[in-house]
Design an enzyme around this catalytic site. Structure first.
Site, PDB file in Angstrom:
ATOM      1  N   PRO A  23       0.713  -1.301   0.317  1.00 52.70           N
ATOM      2  CA  PRO A  23       0.393   0.029   0.125  1.00 52.70           C
ATOM      3  C   PRO A  23       0.959   1.125   0.125  1.00 52.70           C
ATOM      4  O   PRO A  23       2.279   1.911   0.231  1.00 52.70           O
ATOM      5  CB  PRO A  23      -0.675  -0.460   1.504  1.00 52.70           C
ATOM      6  CG  PRO A  23       0.181  -1.204   1.842  1.00 52.70           C
ATOM      7  CD  PRO A  23       1.045  -1.920   1.394  1.00 52.70           C
ATOM      8  N   CYS A  24       0.474   2.668  -0.537  1.00 50.88           N
ATOM      9  CA  CYS A  24       0.650   3.891   0.317  1.00 50.88           C
ATOM     10  C   CYS A  24       1.073   4.150   0.789  1.00 50.88           C
ATOM     11  O   CYS A  24      -0.022   3.650   2.640  1.00 50.88           O
ATOM     12  CB  CYS A  24       0.231   4.196  -1.081  1.00 50.88           C
ATOM     13  SG  CYS A  24       0.193   4.545  -3.289  1.00 50.88           S
ATOM     14  N   PRO A  25       1.774   4.668   1.750  1.00 52.40           N
ATOM     15  CA  PRO A  25       3.236   5.099   0.809  1.00 52.40           C
ATOM     16  C   PRO A  25       4.853   4.107   1.207  1.00 52.40           C
ATOM     17  O   PRO A  25       5.063   4.466   0.748  1.00 52.40           O
ATOM     18  CB  PRO A  25       2.965   6.944   1.821  1.00 52.40           C
ATOM     19  CG  PRO A  25       2.967   6.227   3.105  1.00 52.40           C
ATOM     20  CD  PRO A  25       1.499   5.394   2.984  1.00 52.40           C
ATOM     21  N   ILE A  26       4.430   3.271   1.712  1.00 51.68           N
ATOM     22  CA  ILE A  26       5.251   2.486   2.248  1.00 51.68           C
ATOM     23  C   ILE A  26       6.300   1.350   1.059  1.00 51.68           C
ATOM     24  O   ILE A  26       7.054   1.567   0.197  1.00 51.68           O
ATOM     25  CB  ILE A  26       4.598   1.016   2.793  1.00 51.68           C
ATOM     26  CG1 ILE A  26       3.393   1.345   3.847  1.00 51.68           C
ATOM     27  CG2 ILE A  26       5.654  -0.273   2.338  1.00 51.68           C
ATOM     28  CD1 ILE A  26       4.321   1.581   5.082  1.00 51.68           C
ATOM     29  N   ASN A  27       5.165   1.729  -0.786  1.00 51.75           N
ATOM     30  CA  ASN A  27       5.949   1.503  -1.708  1.00 51.75           C
ATOM     31  C   ASN A  27       6.176   2.514  -2.413  1.00 51.75           C
ATOM     32  O   ASN A  27       7.914   2.436  -2.629  1.00 51.75           O
ATOM     33  CB  ASN A  27       4.642   1.422  -3.140  1.00 51.75           C
ATOM     34  CG  ASN A  27       3.182   2.179  -2.919  1.00 51.75           C
ATOM     35  OD1 ASN A  27       3.618   3.175  -2.407  1.00 51.75           O
ATOM     36  ND2 ASN A  27       2.470   1.836  -3.264  1.00 51.75           N
TER      37      ASN A  27
END
Length: 86
Positions: A23-27
């Protein structure tokens, strides 16, 4: 008769990062961390999900100063090629 030579930027990635399902913002964070580990001028290919990831990650990287070289629609995911700044 030989074909004329064309100068092209090498699009073969030096490293690959599969962030499908992330998921964002992990990516974005993982992509940025990987780029920080790479040699300047090298190319990273990142696989991202459709929707928010492909909409947000390229823009965030560009704002952080990372040149986006290509975005390719691979049916179930997107391939993003980003250059580590020299």
């Amino acid at each position: 008769m030989s074909n004329p030579s064309f100068t092209t930027i090498d699009q073969t990635p030096d490293a690959q990062l599969d962030l499908r399902g992330t998921p964002c913002p992990i990516n974005f964070v993982r992509t940025k961390l990987r780029l920080e580990q790479m040699t300047p001028g090298t190319l990273l290919e990142v696989w991202l999900d459709p929707g928010e990831p492909i909409e947000q990650v390229p823009d965030s990287l560009a704002m952080a100063g990372y040149p986006i070289e290509a975005i390719e629609d691979c049916t179930n995911y997107f391939s993003l090629k980003v250059r580590c700044p020299a």
